[in-house]
Design a protein around this motif. Structure first.
Motif, PDB file in Angstrom:
ATOM      1  N   ASP A  76       1.416   8.207  -5.225  1.00  0.00           N
ATOM      2  CA  ASP A  76       0.728   7.613  -4.260  1.00  0.00           C
ATOM      3  C   ASP A  76       1.629   7.357  -2.939  1.00  0.00           C
ATOM      4  OD1 ASP A  76      -1.130   6.469  -6.157  1.00  0.00           O
ATOM      5  OD2 ASP A  76      -0.279   4.306  -5.996  1.00  0.00           O
ATOM      6  N   PRO A  87      -2.007  -0.107  -0.138  1.00  0.00           N
ATOM      7  CA  PRO A  87      -2.268  -1.425  -0.907  1.00  0.00           C
ATOM      8  C   PRO A  87      -1.468  -1.968  -1.881  1.00  0.00           C
ATOM      9  CG  PRO A  87      -3.661   0.382  -1.743  1.00  0.00           C
ATOM     10  CD  PRO A  87      -2.941   0.966  -0.662  1.00  0.00           C
ATOM     11  N   GLY A  88      -0.562  -1.130  -2.364  1.00  0.00           N
ATOM     12  CA  GLY A  88       0.466  -1.562  -3.417  1.00  0.00           C
ATOM     13  C   GLY A  88       0.035  -0.757  -4.686  1.00  0.00           C
ATOM     14  N   SER A  89       1.003  -0.264  -5.425  1.00  0.00           N
ATOM     15  CA  SER A  89       0.765   0.589  -6.541  1.00  0.00           C
ATOM     16  C   SER A  89       0.900  -0.606  -7.776  1.00  0.00           C
ATOM     17  CB  SER A  89       1.771   1.314  -6.767  1.00  0.00           C
ATOM     18  OG  SER A  89       1.700   2.433  -5.721  1.00  0.00           O
TER      19      SER A  89
END
Lengths: 418, 157
Positions: free
Chosen positions: A296, A314-316
């Motif tokens: 990502d 958006p954050g993993s």
């Protein structure tokens, strides 16, 4: 435009490929400090059991992969970064100017402060070089002590056991993989290993290592001393940020980044295990150090390097999967749960099966499992889409194995959706 | 023309011939446990839902693979596991938000639908046309796409 990427692991390689896709004309340089072509540490356990040869660990199988993308791979080590002059100094003496810099230097194994830890016969298991040393010493029947039953310890455990060594595991926490499994699952995993003939000491520390007549003497805080031809140190890793001292790039656990994976210095980005990136579940920034997050990061950082900050991370979802002597364990998101959230658990100790779901309201926020190999990814899907489970939450409280049905009921043309 | 598996759950009777056909075609045995397509049963609704990989464009499995063992099949658009390259690390099984890549303990590799190279055995075996193999643009993929975009962390920019 010259993009320089420091670190030739998955984040760095994916960034190089993404940059080339987005900018046909940019100059791209990938600097790695190991002699081999870019490879995957994740594949090392499979090298140790001879399932693959060294080229099987390579991230890209075509020898011309990077040349074909006009990305130069430089085998050197970065000694320091001058962010004002936008210049890297290389250990071999050269300098490298950049317009955009990506730091994807990963992490290094931490050596615990134990007397004798520098003795010959003590090895981390981190690089291909380490793997070669281990393969020489981990002969069938050899006494091997594995210090640390975290993720890395456990994944090599499998490889060591299948090499036929006489294996003892020493873990200072009260269970195996404490940062991925709760007490029930971590304890079941220990029992599983013991049932396969591996001795596992939990809540136990190595206190000293001494060179003995034949190999090593490994002293434990329970009073025992183990003889070992090889002691593998797997007590954790730490991000490679030392070379950034004085550069103005701020660090905490890892390199601090914003939602664009940009560091505190404008033209410098960070990705992968070295970056303290956004966590999907908490919204906070932490070092996850897992392969999917590295992928990502590499993609997002490169996109923002090429086009200005256009792609927000958006954050993993933090997630792990591990195979320990044939027992597969996995964990996702907030597997330890949230305050006031419900939880569903299925435990079958005799079969080493365990599944624990964690909810916030009617949304799945975390999960951990032992022995689950079918449709396991849907746990990630349900967490990441924040699907409101509605009445399916009660069904899952009754039978947590029905996660796939819960997903289908919420997304496919059946029942109320038809 | 790219074709996709189109699944119409309302037409499924739960006969499981698709699972048998898939397992036989790909593993050489009639063993639904080894099928890459799976029929889920909803007793309360009286429904059966066949489900398998949607060959999604995001291909999380492929992006997450550390050793380049999952590749796009240029002819069919499917994402195929190269069995001789897969090391069995299972990262793809947790990365796929649809849960359609599974670990096969017997081989130590992962398995997923590869559209049988362009002639999917499940569609051929299905007696009620609940599973068909048709032009991708006709499959009304939207529900799956919506799920895909919600799950996306690193989609194409």
């Amino acid at each position: 435009m010259h993009h320089v990427i420091v670190g030739a692991g998955p984040a760095g390689v994916i960034a190089a490929e993404t940059l080339r896709r987005l900018d046909r004309d940019a100059k791209i340089t990938l600097v790695g400090d190991e002699p081999e072509p870019p490879y995957s540490r994740m594949a090392i356990p499979y090298l140790l059991i001879d399932k693959i040869k060294e080229p099987g660990t390579y991230l890209r199988k075509d020898a011309e992969h990077f040349a074909a993308r006009n990305a130069e791979v430089v085998h050197d080590r970065v000694g320091g970064v001058d962010t004002k002059r936008q210049t890297l100094s290389l250990t071999n003496g050269g300098k490298l100017k950049y317009d955009r810099l990506l730091i994807a230097t990963g992490s290094h194994p931490v050596s615990p402060p134990i007397p004798g830890i520098d003795s010959a016969g003590v090895h981390p298991c981190w690089t291909l070089e380490d793997a070669r040393a281990i393969m020489k010493l981990a002969k069938p029947g050899a006494n091997v002590v594995l210090m640390g039953a975290g993720f890395i310890g456990c994944i090599i455990l499998e490889a060591l056991a299948s090499r036929g060594v006489n294996l003892t595991v020493v873990e200072m926490e009260n269970r195996m993989v404490p940062r991925m499994l709760d007490e029930t699952a971590g304890t079941l995993l220990k029992q599983w290993c013991e049932s396969k003939g591996v001795r596992v000491h939990t809540s136990t520390k190595v206190t000293a290592v001494e060179a003995a007549k034949k190999g090593l003497g490994v002293s434990l805080d329970n009073g025992d001393t183990l003889e070992a031809a090889l002691l593998i140190s797997a007590t954790g890793v730490r991000p490679n940020t030392q070379f950034l001292e004085g550069s103005g790039v701020d660090t905490d656990q890892g390199i601090l980044v914003n939602a664009y994976l940009q560091t505190s210095v404008e033209h410098v980005y960070a990705a992968g295990d070295v970056a303290q990136g956004r966590d999907f579940s908490t919204g906070e920034y932490s070092v996850q150090a897992i392969q999917p997050t590295a992928a990502d990061h590499g993609h997002i950082a490169a996109t923002n390097m090429a086009g200005g900050n256009t792609l927000e991370h958006p954050g993993s979802v933090n997630m792990n999967v591990l195979d320990t002597l044939g027992l597969v364990s996995s964990s996702f998101g907030l597997w330890m749960g949230v305050d006031g959230g419900d939880s569903a658990t299925l435990t079958d100790r005799d079969r080493y099966r365990y599944l624990n779901l964690r909810f916030d309201g009617d949304v799945l926020v975390g999960a951990s499992a032992l022995g689950l190999t079918q449709h396991v990814g849907v746990l990630r899907g349900l967490i990441q889409t924040r699907t409101a489970l509605g009445r399916w939450k009660d069904k899952l409280l009754d039978d947590p194995t029905r996660v796939m049905e819960a997903y289908l009921a919420g997304t496919q043309a059946i029942g109320a959706n038809a | 023309m790219l074709r996709s598996l189109h699944i119409t759950p309302e037409k499924c009777t739960g006969c499981l011939q698709c699972e048998m056909a898939c397992s036989f075609e790909n593993e050489g045995v009639f063993n639904p446990a080894k099928s890459r397509i799976k029929v889920f049963t909803f007793h309360e609704e009286g429904r059966f839902v066949p489900y398998t990989c949607t060959q999604c464009a995001e291909a999380w499995c492929m992006q997450a693979c550390p050793v380049e063992a999952i590749v796009v099949n240029a002819a069919t658009g499917s994402k195929d596991v190269l069995e001789d390259v897969c090391v069995g690390c299972k990262v793809c099984t947790i990365a796929c938000p649809f849960g359609t890549v599974n670990y096969n303990q017997a081989t130590g590799k992962v398995i997923k639908c590869d559209l049988c190279g362009g002639d999917p055995a499940c569609a051929t075996a299905c007696p009620t046309e609940a599973i068909t193999y048709i032009d991708s643009d006709m499959t009304g993929y939207e529900r799956m796409r919506a799920w895909a975009s919600k799950t996306d962390t690193a989609a194409s920019a």
